[in-house]
Scaffold this active site. Structure first.
Site, PDB file in Angstrom:
ATOM      1  N   TYR A 105       0.821  -1.217   0.000  1.00 24.65           N
ATOM      2  CA  TYR A 105       0.000   0.000   0.000  1.00 24.65           C
ATOM      3  C   TYR A 105       0.855   1.267   0.000  1.00 24.65           C
ATOM      4  O   TYR A 105       0.492   2.271  -0.588  1.00 24.65           O
ATOM      5  CB  TYR A 105      -0.966   0.006   1.189  1.00 24.65           C
ATOM      6  CG  TYR A 105      -2.145  -0.893   0.955  1.00 24.65           C
ATOM      7  CD1 TYR A 105      -3.025  -0.613  -0.091  1.00 24.65           C
ATOM      8  CD2 TYR A 105      -2.381  -2.020   1.723  1.00 24.65           C
ATOM      9  CE1 TYR A 105      -4.099  -1.455  -0.346  1.00 24.65           C
ATOM     10  CE2 TYR A 105      -3.449  -2.855   1.488  1.00 24.65           C
ATOM     11  CZ  TYR A 105      -4.311  -2.566   0.443  1.00 24.65           C
ATOM     12  OH  TYR A 105      -5.365  -3.373   0.191  1.00 24.65           O
ATOM     13  N   GLU A 203       1.152 -30.080  14.728  1.00 22.98           N
ATOM     14  CA  GLU A 203       0.539 -29.476  13.551  1.00 22.98           C
ATOM     15  C   GLU A 203      -0.711 -28.673  13.883  1.00 22.98           C
ATOM     16  O   GLU A 203      -0.823 -27.508  13.537  1.00 22.98           O
ATOM     17  CB  GLU A 203       0.183 -30.553  12.515  1.00 22.98           C
ATOM     18  CG  GLU A 203      -0.539 -29.961  11.286  1.00 22.98           C
ATOM     19  CD  GLU A 203      -0.945 -31.009  10.257  1.00 22.98           C
ATOM     20  OE1 GLU A 203      -0.597 -32.190  10.413  1.00 22.98           O
ATOM     21  OE2 GLU A 203      -1.622 -30.629   9.292  1.00 22.98           O
ATOM     22  N   ASP A 255      -0.787 -34.907  11.481  1.00 27.86           N
ATOM     23  CA  ASP A 255      -1.768 -35.873  11.009  1.00 27.86           C
ATOM     24  C   ASP A 255      -1.056 -36.952  10.215  1.00 27.86           C
ATOM     25  O   ASP A 255       0.091 -36.771   9.798  1.00 27.86           O
ATOM     26  CB  ASP A 255      -2.788 -35.199  10.070  1.00 27.86           C
ATOM     27  CG  ASP A 255      -3.762 -34.296  10.843  1.00 27.86           C
ATOM     28  OD1 ASP A 255      -3.902 -34.477  12.068  1.00 27.86           O
ATOM     29  OD2 ASP A 255      -4.375 -33.414  10.188  1.00 27.86           O
TER      30      ASP A 255
END
Lengths: 370, 811
Positions: A105, A203, A255
């Site tokens: 910006y 995780e 996982d």
């Protein structure tokens, strides 16, 4: 550009600024000689990533792309680089910092339209270019991502330099249930003392909370680091420092699916986008806890069938040199064979304490950590 | 003054006119045919009158080798319009007046084969008549012939009772032109076709770059001026040519046969046609013989087992002495066996020759009867018509060889045998012992034999096979020596004349000469466009002469693009025939059709839908010069769709369009380069400024970098203590050959270069250093010199496009 990787030292703002200015001077010299201003940047694609067996991390290969003022596009890119150097040099001089998004910006305020960024991807990429070419990390430019690093909980006392002065924090006693927030530049942290035995990277947020609630960190003197999906640079940096400076073994708990193995890979070996910083971010000694495909079988965990995309990911991991070890080949082939995957939370099928009381202690013992 | 007598294009109209003048008044005739003559409306009448007047003047000037200077004025008189056409031609005498203005009243006999403006109209006489019929006013003519003291003024009126032009006033007058003619007529008209009128004048100026034209019309103060193109010359003089054998129709041929003084066809062909000499005439005549008489079958001489000509001939000759007979017979036999094939009339010649030799050698006369008997005996041996042989078998075995060679190898032996045998039978059965037949008869032999073979031998013999067999046999048959019919016989029989015409058409004859054509030439097509259109680009192409229907023609095309030409909408197509603009019926013209079929996108023009007239600021002109321009109709506004002409139009346009394409490509790449340079011209200085700012070093000069980026040729000056170094750096991929002029205010000394020499010229206290180095890609050339004291320099560079040049210190 400089290709040697200098020692990345903490708080080297002076260096960072000088290196940026040296890059500007290089463009100046090119102009003065009547040459076409240009800079070479390694091509940042999968095909240009090489494994460095010595460092056990992934680094860029030899292929370069040239940003040259030969074309209007190239000239615009270089113009933006020079404007950004100017901005960063000023920022460092004033000891301020800004986010990547702010930079995007902020370019709107530059008087020349051609120097403004068209998208945040462009400004992000430019900062990466600058990191590589000037051999200065983003953090040293005082550029930070919009989202901050993850949280740490464990028997560790540290000192953090903040804008409001140094703070000493104990990552169990001085923090709430949420843990200690990793700052954008973990190199502002100084480790004071610790009672930790090992680092446990987790995780998912749910599993982290479970471990904290069950007092796993306390019981086993573990530093629990929340990864939150693909780990941020600050998280990986801190993990590496915990390993290198405190000599703590690092373990990763995710996982049991191919995407999670990649999270482990990025902690252990580095990622493509930041391969230039692999030496600085990757912890090759990190060990994988699970959930292993073997665990799915052994603990008879609740599962989901593998989707096609899962299978493809596993197949491509088989061809990925990062996973070409006996261990991973065995695990991945087993998973393809059983055609199943499980989440960390699947362990809850044996009760909320199963993970802290049974699974993790068993696995950590197997790995020789406990 | 053939221009002034310019012929009516079509014989038909001329005759009609000549005939009608006897029965009806010219006024009545004109009224009936005015649409054909271009006077069907007041608007069109004015355009036609201007056109006839200007064409007439141009022709008059050109024939007198005078560069035309023509003035046209139209004045609105209220009731009528007055048209004035003035030229600087040779002037006209009183005697010539009726010929010029009464032309409409005398038919012309033949169409002249010459490139001629007159083909496009019927002349100024029609305008004169029209003006008289509508306004009742006479035509006022002022004329001055070259060198005469004074000018003449005439008033001419056409007596519509006896259809004769009459000069009512004849007096001397003064005129500022040293020679020329001025025609003034008043007529009923209007200016609604102003656009066409302007087009006509402007297009005339384009296509006649050697002419200077002024045009004054109502509502403008100053006449429009169309100046002569620089270096324009009079068109080359043209020759009238005789018709080409490939270009005549049966009707024309019959008329020519009637009109000729020649007795023989050969003389007629050589005398009346172009490109026909004795050899070509003989070829045509042989083809004519084949058509008229047919050919004779030539057979292979008999093999040893088939017959013995010597024995047979000896037997046929009685009472001529043993030695003479023996010698005669041997000579015949040898002559025959020397030949591959022999036809009946050829055998006759052989016999005749042997008879002469025998007469010479033995003093024995071999008379007609003996020769006949000998011929018959030998022919019987050749055709197998002997006691031991069956003619059908002998001939069939000969034909078998021909047929086998002519048909595909898939035909089995039985089929070939059957076919050969049946064709042989046709020759044997024919009434003509000489085995003479026409093409049609032979065709019939083959056809019937083939049909029978298909029926009885269960074979298939297709049309192609039949055609091939026919061709193989016809090719070995011999043209007969009979005298072809003479001119009067041919002229009296339509069928025979038609045979002659076919013979003419099938004979290869070189194309007609093209000196009867006067193309504008590429240089002047471009010059014409250049002077009338302020365009950025011009291209022109003149094709070589080609032939269509015996008439030679040349197509030229020109393209102007950009500049002041109007953008937005379709391009303009200008059409010309023999230097005359075609203004009406654009859509019906072959020229327009061709322009529409070309894929202009290939050539860089916008063409919505990929066909039709392209869009863009462009003008395409097409000029067809021909001894006989084929028009779609009597009004001669549009070229007919003749394939040979369309092909040439297309090739000419494409030739010019290719140049347009490379121009547009170059312009596009230059524009891109300019855009890039503009863009970089903003970015690089900003970069340099920022870099100086960031590094805190002095301001940067980026010209060198910019030149290198743009692959430009960079010219840079270094001055140090009175020594000057001018460097040319070529960053382009090809050689650069700049022409550099460095103007120095003090005298340069010790001028040196590292190659091509430089010259110093002093002019008004300034020294011009001229230097034209050749600098290879990526190379540098340097010029050094010394100056004493303060000097200022001014360098200018030619020979390199502005976009590709960077002169250091200049933006």
């Amino acid at each position: 550009m400089s290709t040697e990787s200098g020692e990345q030292t903490n708080g080297a703002d002076g260096d960072a600024r000088e290196r940026l200015l040296a890059l500007a001077a290089q463009f100046y010299d090119q102009f003065e000689r009547g040459d076409v201003p240009h800079m070479d940047v390694p091509t940042r694609t999968k095909t240009n990533i090489e494994y460095d067996p010595e460092q056990k991390v992934w680094v860029y290969g030899d292929r370069k792309s040239t940003r040259s003022a030969n074309s209007v596009r190239g000239a615009q890119k270089l113009l933006k680089v020079i404007y950004s150097i100017d901005f960063l040099a000023n920022q460092l001089e004033e000891d301020r910092s800004s986010t990547l998004r702010e930079l995007y910006y902020l370019s709107e305020s530059w008087d020349l339209d051609e120097a403004q960024f068209n998208s945040q991807d462009e400004s992000n990429q430019l900062i990466e270019d600058l990191e590589i070419v000037s051999d200065v990390r983003r953090e040293e430019f005082h550029m930070r991502p919009e989202e901050s690093g993850a949280k740490v909980m464990g028997p560790l006392r540290l000192r953090e330099q903040t804008n409001r002065g140094d703070r000493e924090i104990h990552c169990q006693h001085d923090v709430g249930q949420g843990g200690y927030q990793i700052p954008n530049d973990p190199d502002t942290i100084e480790f004071l003392d610790n009672d930790a035995e090992f680092v446990l990277c987790v995780e998912t947020g749910g599993m982290r909370d479970r471990l904290v609630e069950n007092g796993f960190d306390d019981e086993h003197d573990a530093i629990v680091v929340h990864l939150g999906g693909q780990p941020a640079r600050a998280t990986r940096r801190l993990t590496k420092r915990l390993h290198d400076e405190l000599g703590l073994p690092v373990t990763v708990f995710t996982d049991g699916d191919p995407w999670s193995y990649r999270i482990y890979g990025s902690v252990a070996y580095g990622s493509i986008k930041s391969a230039h910083l692999s030496k600085y971010l990757a912890t090759p000694e990190a060990q994988f806890i699970g959930v292993q495909p073997e665990d799915i079988v052994e603990y008879d965990l609740p599962t989901d069938p593998l989707a096609d995309s899962d299978k493809n990911a596993l197949e491509s991991e088989l061809e990925d040199p990062r996973f070409q070890t006996d261990y991973w080949e065995e695990q991945i082939e087993l998973q393809l064979d059983i055609d199943k995957k499980s989440e960390q939370q699947a362990l809850a099928s044996y009760g909320l304490d199963f993970v802290t009381d049974t699974y993790l202690p068993e696995r950590l013992e197997e790995m020789g950590i406990l | 003054m053939s221009g002034r007598q310019s012929t009516l294009g079509e014989e038909g109209i001329a005759q009609e006119l000549a005939e009608s003048q006897r029965s009806i008044s010219i006024a009545e005739f004109f009224e009936k045919n005015k649409h054909m003559l271009g006077f069907d409306s007041g608007a069109r009448a004015l355009v036609t009158a201007v056109k006839e007047g200007v064409d007439n003047s141009l022709d008059a000037c050109e024939e007198a080798d005078i560069m035309p200077d023509i003035y046209v004025e139209i004045e609105d008189l209220g009731d009528y319009y007055r048209l004035v056409v003035e030229d600087n031609g040779p002037g006209i005498t009183k005697e010539q007046l009726p010929k010029v203005f009464g032309k409409l009243l005398y038919g012309s006999r033949f169409h002249k084969r010459e490139q001629n403006r007159g083909q496009q109209g019927i002349g100024i006489s029609a305008a004169v008549l029209y003006s008289q019929l509508t306004s009742g006013k006479p035509a006022k003519i002022t004329s001055r012939t070259k060198g005469s003291e004074e000018a003449h003024y005439f008033e001419l009126i056409i007596d519509t009772d006896d259809n004769e032009p009459e000069i009512s006033i004849d007096e001397t007058t003064t005129w500022d032109r040293p020679h020329g003619t001025r025609i003034e007529i008043e007529m009923e008209a209007n200016l609604r076709a102003r656009q066409q009128l302007h087009d006509y004048i402007k297009h005339t100026a384009v296509v006649n770059p050697h002419a200077r034209i002024e045009f004054l019309e109502p509502n403008i103060d100053e006449p429009l001026k169309f100046e002569r193109a620089e270096g324009a010359e009079l068109p080359a003089e043209t020759e009238e040519i005789r018709p080409h054998p490939h270009g005549v129709e049966l009707g024309t041929l019959l008329k020519m046969l009637e009109a000729t003084d020649s007795y023989s066809i050969s003389g007629f062909l050589q005398g009346e046609f172009t490109r026909v000499g004795a050899t070509t005439a003989e070829k045509v005549q042989n083809n004519f013989r084949d058509r008229h008489f047919g050919r004779e079958m030539a057979w292979q001489p008999p093999q040893a087992h088939e017959g013995d000509i010597e024995v047979a001939v000896r037997a046929a000759v009685a009472n001529k002495g043993k030695d003479a007979t023996k010698s005669f017979a041997r000579e015949v036999a040898n002559a025959v066996s020397d030949r591959e094939r022999i036809a009946h009339h050829e055998l006759q010649s052989v016999i005749d020759e042997a008879a002469e030799d025998a007469a010479d050698g033995f003093g024995t006369t071999f008379g007609a009867t003996v020769r006949e008997k000998a011929t018959a005996a030998a022919w019987a041996q050749i055709t197998g018509d002997t006691d031991d042989g069956e003619p059908r078998e002998t001939l069939a075995s000969d034909l078998y060889g021909l047929i086998e060679g002519a048909t595909s190898s898939r035909k089995d032996d039985a089929t070939l045998n059957g076919l050969a045998d049946r064709i042989a039978a046709k020759f044997v059965d024919s009434d003509d012992d000489r085995h003479r037949c026409t093409r049609d008869e032979l065709d019939d032999y083959v056809k019937r034999a083939a049909e029978n073979t298909e029926e009885y031998d269960d074979a298939t013999i297709g049309d192609t096979a039949r055609e091939n067999v026919w061709r193989a046999i016809w090719d070995v048959m011999a043209t007969v020596p009979d005298e072809p019919p003479n001119v009067s016989t041919v002229a009296s029989g339509r069928d025979t004349a038609s045979e002659l015409l076919e013979a003419m058409r099938e004979t290869d004859i070189i194309s007609p000469p093209t000196d009867c054509l006067a193309p504008i030439t590429e240089r002047l097509v471009e010059g014409g466009l250049r002077k009338e259109f302020g365009a950025d680009f011009y291209a022109a192409a003149t094709r070589d002469a080609a032939v269509s229907g015996g008439d030679p023609f040349i197509v030229e095309a020109g393209i102007a693009y950009g500049g002041e030409l109007e953008d937005g909408g379709a391009i303009d197509v200008m059409r010309f025939a023999n230097r005359v603009p075609l203004v009406y019926q654009r859509g019906a013209c072959a020229t327009t059709d061709v322009v529409k079929t070309i894929n202009w996108r290939n050539y860089g023009l916008d063409q919505p839908g990929g066909s039709g007239l392209p869009n863009g600021p462009a003008v395409v002109m097409v000029h067809i010069a021909s001894t006989n321009v084929p028009f779609t109709s009597e009004s001669k506004d549009a070229i007919a769709n003749v394939p040979a002409i369309e092909d040439e139009i297309e090739l000419a346009i494409r030739e010019a369009a290719r140049e347009l394409k490379s121009f547009l490509n170059k312009r596009r790449s230059m524009r891109k380069r300019r855009e890039k340079q503009d863009k970089l011209g903003t970015i690089l200085p900003e970069m340099a400024t920022k870099l100086s700012e960031v590094t805190g070093r002095k301001t940067l000069d980026i010209d060198d970098s910019l030149a290198r980026i743009m692959n430009n040729v960079l010219i840079e000056r270094e001055v140090e203590d009175g020594s000057v170094r001018l460097v040319v750096e070529n960053n382009d991929s090809t050689n650069a050959e700049p022409e550099i002029t460095d103007i120095v205010t003090v005298q340069p000394e010790n001028v040196e270069t590292n190659g091509d020499d430089a010259r110093v010229v002093e002019m008004d206290g300034e020294w011009f250093l001229k230097w034209s180095p050749t600098v290879g890609s990526g190379d540098e050339a340097a010029l050094t010199y010394e100056v004493n004291g303060d000097a200022s320099f001014d360098v200018s560079v030619d020979g390199i496009e502005r976009e590709k040049l960077t002169v250091d210190g200049e933006q």
